[in-house]
Every structure is written in structure tokens, then in C-alpha cells.
Design an enzyme around this catalytic site. Structure first.
Site, PDB file in Angstrom:
ATOM      1  N   SER A 153       0.638  -1.267  -0.006  1.00  0.00           N
ATOM      2  CA  SER A 153      -0.464  -0.268   0.054  1.00  0.00           C
ATOM      3  C   SER A 153       1.445   0.991   0.236  1.00  0.00           C
ATOM      4  CB  SER A 153      -0.883  -0.216   0.861  1.00  0.00           C
ATOM      5  OG  SER A 153       0.176   0.233   2.330  1.00  0.00           O
ATOM      6  N   THR A 185     -39.879  25.751 -10.268  1.00  0.00           N
ATOM      7  CA  THR A 185     -40.212  25.382 -10.381  1.00  0.00           C
ATOM      8  C   THR A 185     -40.498  24.155 -11.210  1.00  0.00           C
ATOM      9  OG1 THR A 185     -42.715  25.140  -9.511  1.00  0.00           O
ATOM     10  CG2 THR A 185     -41.357  25.807  -7.943  1.00  0.00           C
ATOM     11  N   HIS A 186     -40.256  22.219 -11.109  1.00  0.00           N
ATOM     12  CA  HIS A 186     -40.120  22.067 -12.322  1.00  0.00           C
ATOM     13  C   HIS A 186     -39.357  22.264 -13.550  1.00  0.00           C
ATOM     14  CE1 HIS A 186     -43.364  20.147 -10.232  1.00  0.00           C
ATOM     15  NE2 HIS A 186     -43.758  21.309  -9.559  1.00  0.00           N
ATOM     16  N   SER A 222     -13.238  25.264 -27.678  1.00  0.00           N
ATOM     17  CA  SER A 222     -13.648  25.025 -28.771  1.00  0.00           C
ATOM     18  C   SER A 222     -11.951  24.744 -29.550  1.00  0.00           C
ATOM     19  CB  SER A 222     -14.640  24.772 -29.260  1.00  0.00           C
ATOM     20  OG  SER A 222     -14.860  23.539 -30.254  1.00  0.00           O
ATOM     21  N   LYS A 272     -17.348  29.133 -29.529  1.00  0.00           N
ATOM     22  CA  LYS A 272     -17.715  28.799 -28.494  1.00  0.00           C
ATOM     23  C   LYS A 272     -16.589  28.762 -26.550  1.00  0.00           C
ATOM     24  CE  LYS A 272     -19.219  24.981 -27.845  1.00  0.00           C
ATOM     25  NZ  LYS A 272     -20.661  24.843 -27.196  1.00  0.00           N
ATOM     26  N   ASN A 325     -16.984  27.403 -23.586  1.00  0.00           N
ATOM     27  CA  ASN A 325     -17.617  26.581 -22.551  1.00  0.00           C
ATOM     28  C   ASN A 325     -17.300  26.138 -21.305  1.00  0.00           C
ATOM     29  OD1 ASN A 325     -18.526  25.474 -24.825  1.00  0.00           O
ATOM     30  ND2 ASN A 325     -16.427  24.063 -25.094  1.00  0.00           N
ATOM     31  N   GLU A 371     -19.125  21.698 -15.393  1.00  0.00           N
ATOM     32  CA  GLU A 371     -19.552  20.497 -16.148  1.00  0.00           C
ATOM     33  C   GLU A 371     -18.311  19.676 -15.777  1.00  0.00           C
ATOM     34  OE1 GLU A 371     -20.419  20.834 -20.242  1.00  0.00           O
ATOM     35  OE2 GLU A 371     -18.884  21.923 -19.918  1.00  0.00           O
TER      36      GLU A 371
HETATM   37  N1  ARG Z   1      -1.137  -1.526   5.328  1.00  0.00           N
HETATM   38  C1  ARG Z   1      -2.286  -1.626   6.082  1.00  0.00           C
HETATM   39  C2  ARG Z   1      -3.704  -1.179   6.188  1.00  0.00           C
HETATM   40  O1  ARG Z   1      -3.476   0.711   5.159  1.00  0.00           O
HETATM   41  C3  ARG Z   1      -1.824  -1.594   7.340  1.00  0.00           C
HETATM   42  C4  ARG Z   1      -1.859  -2.527   8.662  1.00  0.00           C
HETATM   43  C5  ARG Z   1      -0.879  -3.955   7.968  1.00  0.00           C
HETATM   44  N2  ARG Z   1      -1.923  -4.872   9.391  1.00  0.00           N
HETATM   45  C6  ARG Z   1      -1.277  -6.225   8.821  1.00  0.00           C
HETATM   46  N3  ARG Z   1      -1.797  -6.699   9.884  1.00  0.00           N
HETATM   47  N4  ARG Z   1      -1.097  -6.121   7.885  1.00  0.00           N
HETATM   48  O2  ARG Z   1      -4.431  -1.384   6.274  1.00  0.00           O
END
Ligand code: ARG
Length: 459
Positions: free
Chosen positions: A24, A156-157, A278, A284, A286, A291
Site C-alpha cells: 500500500s 419549480t419544475h 473548442s 465557443k 464552454n 461541468e
Molecule cells: N497497510 C495496512 C492497511 O492499510 C496497514 C495495516 C496492516 N496490518 C496487517 N496486519 N497487515 O490497512
């Protein structure tokens, strides 16, 4: 296996595909500041509890400070093999100070650590988001004040309904965003609880002091159940829900700006610096910003749904699925904050076509209700008045006239209750000003709403 902090029970090296699938670190590195802040507080508590020596803590705290600076100056390389931000920092710590670095994780788990990091992070982001909402409210109030007595058709509407003050229309959005701010504040109460010390799920046998770490980190409370503390992310979902509502409000506002800046409406003109052209049609200009804001609301709704779905089948306590909370949360924050900031600027640089709004305020028989209420004040039951004015409108449609263009004789052919003073009624400003009850569109009510808002905007 070299760097892995959990390598003890493993004989085989992690497959490289697994490493990149489970990591992560590419996104959770965003939490580094809070991770280090949490570690420093944890370290101070360990000293106070005699779980660590003073000198050891000094070494650790100093090294953590150095790591913070390394990251801030871009001298730190995050790698997939480090898995997540917690292990990357701990590994670097051990690299810097040797064996004593291994004492930091005493009485703590990554499970309470990640819950802590998200809470610390979210506390700050909720505050910033709140300030962004406030900036947009300020732009709206400024436009409302600059166009205080300007009339426009209320809808309204998407059909002309009754004249309203343009300022009253803008203050409607102020109210939506006021509730959004209240929702953020309320969510903060539940975010503002320290999970640290819950460890993996069951707490720790070491004599830690959870109140102390909470105090050091500015939390007014500690979580009451260790299993809950490491396994729920309801506070992330709550924030995302509040953000989804902000996006919904922004999206409605965007839709109106898109309509209003079209040649059909011609109510407002967006500044050139806030539009794009555009590649083929030279004429144009825009409204891409509203949006895109409208489009981005879908993305935040999606994050809310993915978080709810990610949580729904999880047995207690921690499961790795929870790692999937970060990308939706981060993107929600980035999207909602950018949208708020740019919409505030857009409103600052927007010009209002006053003549057009005034002209349209009475178009499409918007004062029919005023005539009906005029008759009610002269004793006609409302239902009957409604029917009478309905017939007048029918007549006007046939003759190609507006109500205010009817002659006295024409009025009296419908009812004798109408006298000359009807013509002073048939004026948009008069119409608006006659709606005086709390929360209505009279100038005085809107002035009061703005005064109230200005008081609120100081906090
Ligand atoms: N990267 C993990 C998370 O975002 C951190 C906690 C990980 N804990 C574990 N027991 N692998 O949740």
C-alpha cells in the site's frame, strides 16, 4: 526476505507479484507525517511507563525527526518491498539507530497504528474542507450582497414560478453548505478518538498509558473497545458521505451555472479565465468547470459505495481488505476540496446580467399567485381565486399579453373585486417584498439572512 520486519516465521521469500499486490506504500506514504507523530507520542509514553529508557527514547525521537525531514526533502525512497508506510519508516529507523530502533513497536501493532494515522490525517482534512466550504460561502454572500435587491424568476419544475430575489436564491446554497459544515463538525467528534494502544485487536499485556498518548496527540477521548477500534472504518464512511452531500450541492449549483450561462438563459457570464474553448468551433466558450464539478460528484458517490461495500462482509477484527479504504478516501478529499476551491473563485469572477434577470422576473405570469393572494385579502376563498386567475392567464395567453398589461375593464370582466391598486401589486419588486415571513424572499428577510451568515462566517 532481507528487510521484512515479520520475516521470523517464514522460510520462503515473498513472491514479487505478491509484494506488489499487497503493498500500500504507493498511496499510504501520504500518511507519513501522522505516522511519525504517532510514533513519537508512543515513544514518550513508553518512557513515562518505564518500558523504555530516557536515552533510548531520545535517540528514537531524534531519528524519527530526521526521517520526517528526509521524506519532506524527497531524500527518502519508498519501495514496494517495504509494504506500507509504517514498515518503511520503522525499517529506516532501525537502519539509522540500530537495534534500539526495534524498541519502538513495543505494545503496538500496525492495526492500531493505521487506524491512528487515518484519524490524525482526517482530523486535519476535515478542518481544511470546512474552511474550503466557508470560502465558497463567502463568495456566495459577497455576490448576494452585490445584487441584494435584484429580482429574478424563481423556478419549480424548471418553469417560471414566482419572482424571487437573486440574493435569496444564492442564500439557499449558503444554507446547504451551512448544513454541510455541521455534518463535518459532527463527523469530527467521532474521528477525534484515539485507537492507539488497541494493538493488534486485544490490547497489550504491557503497562501502557492510552490516555497519555491520546493527550499528546490532541485526542479528547480514547476508544472504548480494542476490537472495534482496529476494525471499523465507519468514520471514513461518514466523512465520505458528508463529502458526497457537498458534491451533490456543488453539482446542483454547477447545473444552474451551466444553464444560466447558456444563450437561452443569459443570466450570468463566466469569466474567460474560468472557461475553455473548442478546438473546432471558434465562437465557443464552454463552462467546463461546473461541468467537471458536476461530473466529479459521481466519482465521490462511487467512493462512498466502494467503502460501504468493502466493509459489509468483514468479520471482526482487522482484515486486509481495510487497506482498500485509503485510495477512495484520498481521492474523495482531493476531489471535494479542489471542487470547493475552484467554485469559490468562479463565483468571485462571475458577472450577473441584471437587466436580463429583471426582465425575466415577470415573464411567464410569475405574478399570478400575487393576484390570487390579492383576491384572498379581499375575501375570495383561495380555491376560487386560483380558478379566477387561472382563467385570466388563459385569456392573456390567447391575447398574447402579460397580466400587468390587462386593462381595468379586462380585470373586472373576471371579478369586480379587483381595483386600481392591482397595478402596484403587479411589480416584481413589490411581489418579492410582500413575502415577509421568516425565511421568505423579502428584502428585509434576505438582509437578515445575510447578517446571520456574516456572523457565522467568522468561525
Ligand atoms: N497497510 C495496512 C492497511 O492499510 C496497514 C495495516 C496492516 N496490518 C496487517 N496486519 N497487515 O490497512
Amino acid at each position: 526476505m532481507a528487510g521484512k520486519l515479520w520475516k521470523g516465521r517464514f522460510r520462503e521469500a515473498t513472491h514479487q507479484m505478491v509484494e506488489s499486490f499487497t503493498a500500500s506504500i504507493r498511496f499510504d506514504q501520504r500518511l507519513y507525517k501522522y505516522d511519525i507523530e504517532g510514533s513519537i507520542a508512543h515513544c514518550r509514553m513508553l518512557v513515562r511507563q518505564k518500558l523504555k529508557k530516557d536515552e533510548e527514547a531520545d535517540v528514537l525521537i531524534q531519528a524519527l525527526g530526521e526521517i520526517l525531514r528526509e521524506i519532506e526533502h524527497g531524500l527518502f525512497t519508498f519501495e514496494d518491498s517495504q509494504e506500507d508506510v509504517h514498515m518503511a519508516i520503522e525499517q529506516r529507523l532501525i537502519e539509522k539507530v540500530g537495534e534500539v530502533g526495534g524498541k519502538l513497536h513495543t505494545g503496538r501493532s500496525r492495526n492500531d497504528q493505521i487506524a491512528l494515522d487515518i484519524r490524525l490525517f482526517l482530523k486535519e482534512e476535515i478542518h481544511s474542507t470546512d474552511q474550503d466550504v466557508r470560502e465558497l460561502q463567502r463568495s456566495l454572500v459577497a455576490q448576494a450582497k452585490a445584487n441584494l435587491d435584484l429580482v429574478m424568476p424563481g423556478f419549480t419544475h424548471l418553469q417560471h414560478a414566482q419572482p424571487v430575489l437573486f440574493s435569496h436564491h444564492l442564500m439557499a446554497y449558503y444554507e446547504m453548505f451551512r448544513r454541510d459544515r455541521l455534518r463535518l463538525q459532527s463527523c469530527l467528534e467521532r474521528v477525534n478518538v484515539s485507537p492507539l494502544g488497541s494493538a493488534a485487536l486485544a490490547g497489550t499485556s504491557l503497562p501502557i498509558d492510552r490516555t497519555l498518548t491520546a493527550e499528546l496527540l490532541g485526542f479528547p477521548a480514547v476508544s472504548r473497545n480494542s476490537i472495534d477500534a482496529v476494525s471499523d472504518r465507519d468514520f471514513v464512511i461518514e466523512f465520505t458521505a458528508a463529502a458526497a452531500l457537498i458534491m451533490m450541492h456543488l453539482s446542483r449549483m454547477s447545473e444552474e451555472l451551466i444553464l444560466w450561462s447558456s444563450s437561452e438563459f443569459g443570466y450570468v457570464e463566466l469569466a474567460e479565465a474560468f472557461c475553455t474553448g473548442s478546438s473546432i468551433m471558434p465562437q465557443k466558450k464552454n463552462p467546463d468547470i461546473p461541468e467537471l464539478v458536476r461530473g466529479k460528484s459521481g466519482r465521490v458517490y462511487g467512493h462512498l459505495m466502494s467503502l460501504l461495500t468493502m466493509m459489509k462482509g468483514l468479520p471482526l477484527a482487522y482484515n486486509r481488505d481495510l487497506q482498500e479504504d485509503k485510495e477512495p478516501l484520498f481521492d474523495t478529499i482531493d476531489t471535494v476540496r479542489q471542487s470547493l476551491m475552484i467554485m469559490a473563485r468562479l463565483w468571485e469572477h462571475l458577472s450577473v446580467n441584471r437587466e436580463r434577470l429583471e426582465e425575466m422576473a415577470t415573464a411567464g405570469y410569475t405574478m399570478a399567485t400575487d393576484v390570487a393572494e390579492y383576491l384572498v385579502l379581499r375575501g375570495m376563498p383561495f380555491r376560487q381565486a386560483h380558478g379566477t386567475v387561472g382563467r385570466m392567464v388563459q385569456y392573456c395567453l390567447e391575447k398574447g399579453k402579460e397580466l400587468q398589461e390587462l386593462t381595468m375593464d379586462e380585470f373586472n370582466s373576471f371579478t369586480k373585486l379587483i381595483a386600481k391598486d392591482i397595478f402596484s401589486i403587479l411589480d416584481a419588486k413589490h411581489s418579492v417584498d410582500s413575502r415577509r415571513a421568516i425565511g421568505s424572499t423579502s428584502l428585509k428577510q434576505v438582509e437578515e439572512a445575510i447578517a446571520l451568515a456574516e456572523g457565522e462566517l467568522t468561525t
